[in-house]
Scaffold this motif. Structure first.
Motif, PDB file in Angstrom:
ATOM      1  N   MET A   1      41.915 -64.844 101.340  1.00 54.70           N
ATOM      2  CA  MET A   1      43.036 -65.710 101.623  1.00 54.70           C
ATOM      3  C   MET A   1      42.747 -66.598 102.826  1.00 54.70           C
ATOM      4  SD  MET A   1      45.989 -66.538 100.671  1.00 54.70           S
ATOM      5  CE  MET A   1      47.255 -67.551 101.322  1.00 54.70           C
ATOM      6  N   MET A   2      42.161 -65.993 103.857  1.00 49.72           N
ATOM      7  CA  MET A   2      41.851 -66.764 105.064  1.00 49.72           C
ATOM      8  C   MET A   2      40.787 -67.823 104.784  1.00 49.72           C
ATOM      9  SD  MET A   2      43.690 -65.713 107.536  1.00 49.72           S
ATOM     10  CE  MET A   2      44.770 -64.373 107.892  1.00 49.72           C
ATOM     11  N   ALA A   3      39.860 -67.512 103.877  1.00 45.86           N
ATOM     12  CA  ALA A   3      38.811 -68.484 103.548  1.00 45.86           C
ATOM     13  C   ALA A   3      39.399 -69.685 102.811  1.00 45.86           C
ATOM     14  CB  ALA A   3      37.732 -67.819 102.710  1.00 45.86           C
ATOM     15  N   VAL A   4      40.401 -69.453 101.980  1.00 46.41           N
ATOM     16  CA  VAL A   4      41.055 -70.552 101.267  1.00 46.41           C
ATOM     17  C   VAL A   4      41.787 -71.458 102.250  1.00 46.41           C
ATOM     18  CG1 VAL A   4      42.825 -71.091  99.558  1.00 46.41           C
ATOM     19  CG2 VAL A   4      41.255 -69.215  99.143  1.00 46.41           C
ATOM     20  N   VAL A   5      42.479 -70.852 103.201  1.00 46.03           N
ATOM     21  CA  VAL A   5      43.182 -71.637 104.224  1.00 46.03           C
ATOM     22  C   VAL A   5      42.181 -72.446 105.040  1.00 46.03           C
ATOM     23  CG1 VAL A   5      44.611 -71.478 106.289  1.00 46.03           C
ATOM     24  CG2 VAL A   5      45.140 -70.057 104.319  1.00 46.03           C
ATOM     25  N   ALA A   6      41.053 -71.824 105.399  1.00 54.37           N
ATOM     26  CA  ALA A   6      40.021 -72.534 106.163  1.00 54.37           C
ATOM     27  C   ALA A   6      39.467 -73.714 105.366  1.00 54.37           C
ATOM     28  CB  ALA A   6      38.905 -71.573 106.546  1.00 54.37           C
ATOM     29  N   ALA A   7      39.233 -73.518 104.064  1.00 56.11           N
ATOM     30  CA  ALA A   7      38.716 -74.604 103.234  1.00 56.11           C
ATOM     31  C   ALA A   7      39.709 -75.760 103.137  1.00 56.11           C
ATOM     32  CB  ALA A   7      38.377 -74.069 101.848  1.00 56.11           C
ATOM     33  N   ILE A   8      40.985 -75.438 103.022  1.00 51.97           N
ATOM     34  CA  ILE A   8      42.011 -76.486 102.957  1.00 51.97           C
ATOM     35  C   ILE A   8      42.069 -77.251 104.276  1.00 51.97           C
ATOM     36  CG2 ILE A   8      44.513 -76.868 102.828  1.00 51.97           C
ATOM     37  CD1 ILE A   8      44.582 -74.571 100.776  1.00 51.97           C
ATOM     38  N   LEU A   9      42.014 -76.537 105.388  1.00 51.76           N
ATOM     39  CA  LEU A   9      42.041 -77.203 106.692  1.00 51.76           C
ATOM     40  C   LEU A   9      40.808 -78.081 106.909  1.00 51.76           C
ATOM     41  CD1 LEU A   9      43.480 -74.383 108.939  1.00 51.76           C
ATOM     42  CD2 LEU A   9      44.613 -76.485 108.233  1.00 51.76           C
ATOM     43  N   PHE A  10      39.641 -77.600 106.488  1.00 58.25           N
ATOM     44  CA  PHE A  10      38.434 -78.417 106.604  1.00 58.25           C
ATOM     45  C   PHE A  10      38.526 -79.660 105.722  1.00 58.25           C
ATOM     46  CE2 PHE A  10      35.910 -74.514 107.949  1.00 58.25           C
ATOM     47  CZ  PHE A  10      35.889 -74.909 109.276  1.00 58.25           C
ATOM     48  N   ALA A  34      41.227 -75.247 113.799  1.00 65.89           N
ATOM     49  CA  ALA A  34      42.029 -74.270 113.049  1.00 65.89           C
ATOM     50  C   ALA A  34      41.234 -73.722 111.863  1.00 65.89           C
ATOM     51  CB  ALA A  34      43.323 -74.917 112.567  1.00 65.89           C
ATOM     52  N   GLY A  35      40.453 -74.568 111.213  1.00 67.33           N
ATOM     53  CA  GLY A  35      39.605 -74.097 110.112  1.00 67.33           C
ATOM     54  C   GLY A  35      38.565 -73.106 110.575  1.00 67.33           C
ATOM     55  N   LEU A  36      37.969 -73.361 111.744  1.00 64.14           N
ATOM     56  CA  LEU A  36      37.011 -72.406 112.303  1.00 64.14           C
ATOM     57  C   LEU A  36      37.680 -71.086 112.664  1.00 64.14           C
ATOM     58  CD1 LEU A  36      34.875 -74.737 114.569  1.00 64.14           C
ATOM     59  CD2 LEU A  36      34.139 -73.564 112.508  1.00 64.14           C
ATOM     60  N   LEU A  37      38.893 -71.154 113.151  1.00 61.92           N
ATOM     61  CA  LEU A  37      39.638 -69.939 113.465  1.00 61.92           C
ATOM     62  C   LEU A  37      39.880 -69.104 112.202  1.00 61.92           C
ATOM     63  CD1 LEU A  37      41.412 -68.167 115.375  1.00 61.92           C
ATOM     64  CD2 LEU A  37      43.309 -69.618 114.671  1.00 61.92           C
ATOM     65  N   LEU A  41      38.459 -65.413 111.213  1.00 59.14           N
ATOM     66  CA  LEU A  41      39.348 -64.302 110.815  1.00 59.14           C
ATOM     67  C   LEU A  41      38.937 -63.736 109.464  1.00 59.14           C
ATOM     68  CD1 LEU A  41      42.835 -65.660 111.924  1.00 59.14           C
ATOM     69  CD2 LEU A  41      41.528 -63.799 112.952  1.00 59.14           C
ATOM     70  N   HIS A  42      38.515 -64.605 108.559  1.00 60.07           N
ATOM     71  CA  HIS A  42      38.052 -64.142 107.250  1.00 60.07           C
ATOM     72  C   HIS A  42      36.801 -63.276 107.395  1.00 60.07           C
ATOM     73  CE1 HIS A  42      36.773 -64.089 103.103  1.00 60.07           C
ATOM     74  NE2 HIS A  42      35.624 -64.626 103.456  1.00 60.07           N
ATOM     75  N   LEU A  43      35.861 -63.717 108.220  1.00 59.84           N
ATOM     76  CA  LEU A  43      34.645 -62.943 108.420  1.00 59.84           C
ATOM     77  C   LEU A  43      34.908 -61.630 109.148  1.00 59.84           C
ATOM     78  CD1 LEU A  43      32.132 -65.770 109.329  1.00 59.84           C
ATOM     79  CD2 LEU A  43      32.277 -64.470 107.209  1.00 59.84           C
ATOM     80  N   ALA A  44      35.962 -61.589 109.956  1.00 56.77           N
ATOM     81  CA  ALA A  44      36.320 -60.356 110.647  1.00 56.77           C
ATOM     82  C   ALA A  44      37.052 -59.372 109.747  1.00 56.77           C
ATOM     83  CB  ALA A  44      37.189 -60.683 111.861  1.00 56.77           C
ATOM     84  N   GLY A  45      37.484 -59.824 108.575  1.00 51.50           N
ATOM     85  CA  GLY A  45      38.143 -58.929 107.635  1.00 51.50           C
ATOM     86  C   GLY A  45      39.651 -58.951 107.710  1.00 51.50           C
ATOM     87  N   VAL A  46      40.223 -59.859 108.453  1.00 52.25           N
ATOM     88  CA  VAL A  46      41.674 -59.948 108.558  1.00 52.25           C
ATOM     89  C   VAL A  46      42.210 -60.544 107.268  1.00 52.25           C
ATOM     90  CG1 VAL A  46      43.587 -61.013 109.805  1.00 52.25           C
ATOM     91  CG2 VAL A  46      41.573 -60.233 111.041  1.00 52.25           C
ATOM     92  N   GLY A  47      43.244 -59.935 106.718  1.00 53.38           N
ATOM     93  CA  GLY A  47      43.851 -60.444 105.498  1.00 53.38           C
ATOM     94  C   GLY A  47      43.251 -59.880 104.238  1.00 53.38           C
TER      95      GLY A  47
END
Length: 75
Positions: A1-10, A34-37, A41-47
């Motif tokens: 989920m976090m990766a999708v949000v990051a892709a949209i922000l990028f 915000a995309g880097l954040l 978070l995605h790489l840290a396993g959050v979500g």
């Protein structure tokens, strides 16, 4: 989920940068940060989904099962 949000922000940051467009609050650099954040978070396993109850699918064995690979039946 976090990766999708990051892709949209990028993607939004790229569109803002290419169109040379910015609002008072939302700029391309803010969206990139915000995309880097969210990528971090995605790489840290959050979500990610948390499995509870000793594993998924009712499987409780870890590693090799003792009776696997034998030619005779288990007693």
């Amino acid at each position: 989920m976090m990766a999708v949000v990051a892709a949209i922000l990028f993607g939004l940051a790229l569109i803002f940068r290419l169109a040379d467009f910015s609002l008072e609050i939302f700029t391309a650099s803010l969206l990139t940060t915000a995309g880097l954040l969210f990528a971090a978070l995605h790489l840290a396993g959050v979500g990610s989904a948390v499995r509870r109850g000793g594993g998924g699918g009712g499987r409780s064995w870890r590693g090799r099962r003792p009776w696997r690979g034998r030619r005779y039946s288990r007693r």
